[in-house]
Motif scaffolding. Sequence first.
Motif, PDB file in Angstrom:
ATOM      1  N   LYS A   1       0.865  -1.024   0.094  1.00 26.69           N
ATOM      2  CA  LYS A   1      -0.069   0.138   0.039  1.00 26.69           C
ATOM      3  C   LYS A   1       0.749   1.397  -0.109  1.00 26.69           C
ATOM      4  O   LYS A   1       1.884   1.242   0.747  1.00 26.69           O
ATOM      5  CB  LYS A   1      -1.058  -0.138   1.202  1.00 26.69           C
ATOM      6  N   LYS A   2       0.221   2.152  -0.666  1.00 24.71           N
ATOM      7  CA  LYS A   2       1.012   3.539  -0.625  1.00 24.71           C
ATOM      8  C   LYS A   2      -0.035   4.714  -0.476  1.00 24.71           C
ATOM      9  O   LYS A   2      -0.988   4.772  -1.202  1.00 24.71           O
ATOM     10  CB  LYS A   2       1.779   3.981  -2.047  1.00 24.71           C
ATOM     11  N   LYS A   3       0.240   5.433   0.307  1.00 23.30           N
ATOM     12  CA  LYS A   3      -0.815   6.799   0.465  1.00 23.30           C
ATOM     13  C   LYS A   3       0.071   8.146   0.607  1.00 23.30           C
ATOM     14  O   LYS A   3       1.383   7.968   1.001  1.00 23.30           O
ATOM     15  CB  LYS A   3      -1.368   6.633   2.023  1.00 23.30           C
ATOM     16  N   LEU A   4      -0.668   8.860   0.032  1.00 23.49           N
ATOM     17  CA  LEU A   4       0.154  10.357   0.221  1.00 23.49           C
ATOM     18  C   LEU A   4      -0.542  11.204   1.236  1.00 23.49           C
ATOM     19  O   LEU A   4      -1.894  11.426   1.189  1.00 23.49           O
ATOM     20  CB  LEU A   4      -0.382  11.144  -1.420  1.00 23.49           C
ATOM     21  N   LEU A   5       0.147  11.366   2.331  1.00 20.20           N
ATOM     22  CA  LEU A   5      -0.355  12.145   3.508  1.00 20.20           C
ATOM     23  C   LEU A   5       0.114  13.704   3.484  1.00 20.20           C
ATOM     24  O   LEU A   5       1.271  13.773   3.223  1.00 20.20           O
ATOM     25  CB  LEU A   5       0.089  11.495   4.856  1.00 20.20           C
ATOM     26  N   THR A   6      -0.916  14.451   4.109  1.00 17.46           N
ATOM     27  CA  THR A   6      -0.548  15.897   3.968  1.00 17.46           C
ATOM     28  C   THR A   6      -0.497  16.145   5.569  1.00 17.46           C
ATOM     29  O   THR A   6      -1.631  15.990   6.146  1.00 17.46           O
ATOM     30  CB  THR A   6      -1.367  16.707   3.340  1.00 17.46           C
ATOM     31  N   VAL A   7       0.409  16.457   6.305  1.00 17.92           N
ATOM     32  CA  VAL A   7       0.285  16.662   7.580  1.00 17.92           C
ATOM     33  C   VAL A   7       0.544  18.111   7.994  1.00 17.92           C
ATOM     34  O   VAL A   7       1.605  18.753   7.420  1.00 17.92           O
ATOM     35  CB  VAL A   7       1.522  15.898   8.183  1.00 17.92           C
ATOM     36  N   SER A   8      -0.125  18.720   8.761  1.00 22.20           N
ATOM     37  CA  SER A   8      -0.213  20.237   9.131  1.00 22.20           C
ATOM     38  C   SER A   8       0.328  20.210  10.597  1.00 22.20           C
ATOM     39  O   SER A   8      -0.177  19.595  11.400  1.00 22.20           O
ATOM     40  CB  SER A   8      -1.467  20.794   9.193  1.00 22.20           C
ATOM     41  N   SER A   9       1.265  21.117  11.079  1.00 20.30           N
ATOM     42  CA  SER A   9       1.535  21.203  12.268  1.00 20.30           C
ATOM     43  C   SER A   9       2.175  22.506  12.505  1.00 20.30           C
ATOM     44  O   SER A   9       2.632  23.264  11.523  1.00 20.30           O
ATOM     45  CB  SER A   9       2.745  20.221  12.329  1.00 20.30           C
ATOM     46  N   SER A  10       2.423  23.029  13.796  1.00 20.06           N
ATOM     47  CA  SER A  10       2.672  24.122  14.162  1.00 20.06           C
ATOM     48  C   SER A  10       4.277  24.082  15.025  1.00 20.06           C
ATOM     49  O   SER A  10       4.744  24.919  15.427  1.00 20.06           O
ATOM     50  CB  SER A  10       1.937  25.146  14.865  1.00 20.06           C
ATOM     51  N   SER A  11       4.441  22.707  15.170  1.00 20.76           N
ATOM     52  CA  SER A  11       5.786  22.452  16.091  1.00 20.76           C
ATOM     53  C   SER A  11       6.108  21.055  15.550  1.00 20.76           C
ATOM     54  O   SER A  11       5.342  20.465  15.206  1.00 20.76           O
ATOM     55  CB  SER A  11       5.360  22.430  17.570  1.00 20.76           C
ATOM     56  N   PRO A  12       7.497  20.712  15.921  1.00 21.22           N
ATOM     57  CA  PRO A  12       7.775  19.226  15.580  1.00 21.22           C
ATOM     58  C   PRO A  12       6.956  18.342  16.466  1.00 21.22           C
ATOM     59  O   PRO A  12       6.739  17.218  15.901  1.00 21.22           O
ATOM     60  CB  PRO A  12       9.275  19.292  16.228  1.00 21.22           C
ATOM     61  N   GLU A  13       6.669  18.666  17.609  1.00 21.31           N
ATOM     62  CA  GLU A  13       5.928  17.628  18.251  1.00 21.31           C
ATOM     63  C   GLU A  13       4.588  17.256  17.868  1.00 21.31           C
ATOM     64  O   GLU A  13       4.031  16.046  17.918  1.00 21.31           O
ATOM     65  CB  GLU A  13       5.663  18.105  19.939  1.00 21.31           C
ATOM     66  N   GLU A  14       4.044  18.337  17.485  1.00 18.84           N
ATOM     67  CA  GLU A  14       2.600  18.168  16.648  1.00 18.84           C
ATOM     68  C   GLU A  14       2.975  17.529  15.234  1.00 18.84           C
ATOM     69  O   GLU A  14       1.964  16.695  15.055  1.00 18.84           O
ATOM     70  CB  GLU A  14       2.049  19.584  16.534  1.00 18.84           C
TER      71      GLU A  14
END
Length: 396
Positions: A15-28
């Motif tokens: 399986k292959k998925k394209l993920l868009t990840v939003s964050s305001s910090s490395p932890e998030e």
Amino acid sequence: MEKASCNLCVSYGQKKKLLTVSSSSPEELLTNLKSKIAIKFSLNNEAYTMKLKMEQFQTYVDIDEEDMDDVNLMRDGGSIIIEPVTSSQSPQRSTGATVIPSSPEDGHVLHVQCSTDVSTTPPVKEAKVPTKSPSLKVKGFDVREIVRNHPRGALIEEEYSTNQTITTETRHLLTTIVAAEMVKIYSYYPTREEKIAVAKSIITAYPSLKSTSSKYPYDIWYDETDSARGYLSSKLNTMRRSLPREQQRRPRTGKYSGLQVKAFKKELKRTFQQMEEVTSEEEDEIVNFCKRATAESSAEVLEGMGRTFQNRRNWISEKLPKVTDILERYPRFLDTPTVIQQEFKLLLPEATAKLISKWETRFVESILHICKMSRLPKIQALMKDLYHPPSELGDQ
């Protein structure tokens, strides 16, 4: 930091998925990425490793989940390969990447591979570490070479070369790098001889990092008289907590590992004068008052902290709280200097006069030297105010 998005092509099996990840910090970023991976690939509590390929680099670099600077590299996007971890899998040497176990809370390991494109690549074939002769492995453990080959090793080398010592945060980095290499070569449970050899290799590479007040100069890294003490022992204990239960059994003794609290309790014994405890209700009332008190109530705060001294010492000795827990319960240690002086006097009355008499001549210079090297923003701000107070800046 404002929110930013990164695109990651994630592969798990076929399986292959394209993920868009939003964050305001490395932890998030790390939290959101793991959450999306769990949803997209229907992963519940399965352990897995991640390998990342980025545009900026041509070689493998390590990503340590405890180090947010490392995690922040994923904000540039790239390709991630997820590989399941079986219960019988032991740490192996990668053909190009170093494995750094993560923090206890996450229980994952990140491998990072970087190159000039962001297409998905097949898993890197890993070769098993030879285990024929422990003596050969001990002989081949060269801390200086390991640090120089690590992507962040230049920071350690530069700081030590400039100052002939390193700050606490750099020492944490050095410990993490060395412990990760120990896990790769010796497993999570190196023998006593192996730990001694590694500790000796550290002080050989960096002579000023040895102990000067004990029989064994390497015992701040590993104390052969008490296996629970030393930076390496503490780091290995932390790393083992993230292992599945079946992997926490020591291969030589068959016993389960765990933080040896008994050894630390022995270190906390003091000869301070026993004082009368206040009731739990009265203690809670005083603690709440001290938390809300203003600067004008410093005398009342000092009195309250003195009355709860015995309760506080018993709590620390029995529960072994973290420094953050102590400061959360007693925040006046941070902004009321007289509270610290009173605590020290009650704890070690015989040493109070000696500390004051030797403070400026013996300790101040060393403390300022360490503070000048610190990369912590709070310490840097304090040092700036010390050498360039606002009045001087205004005059200029």
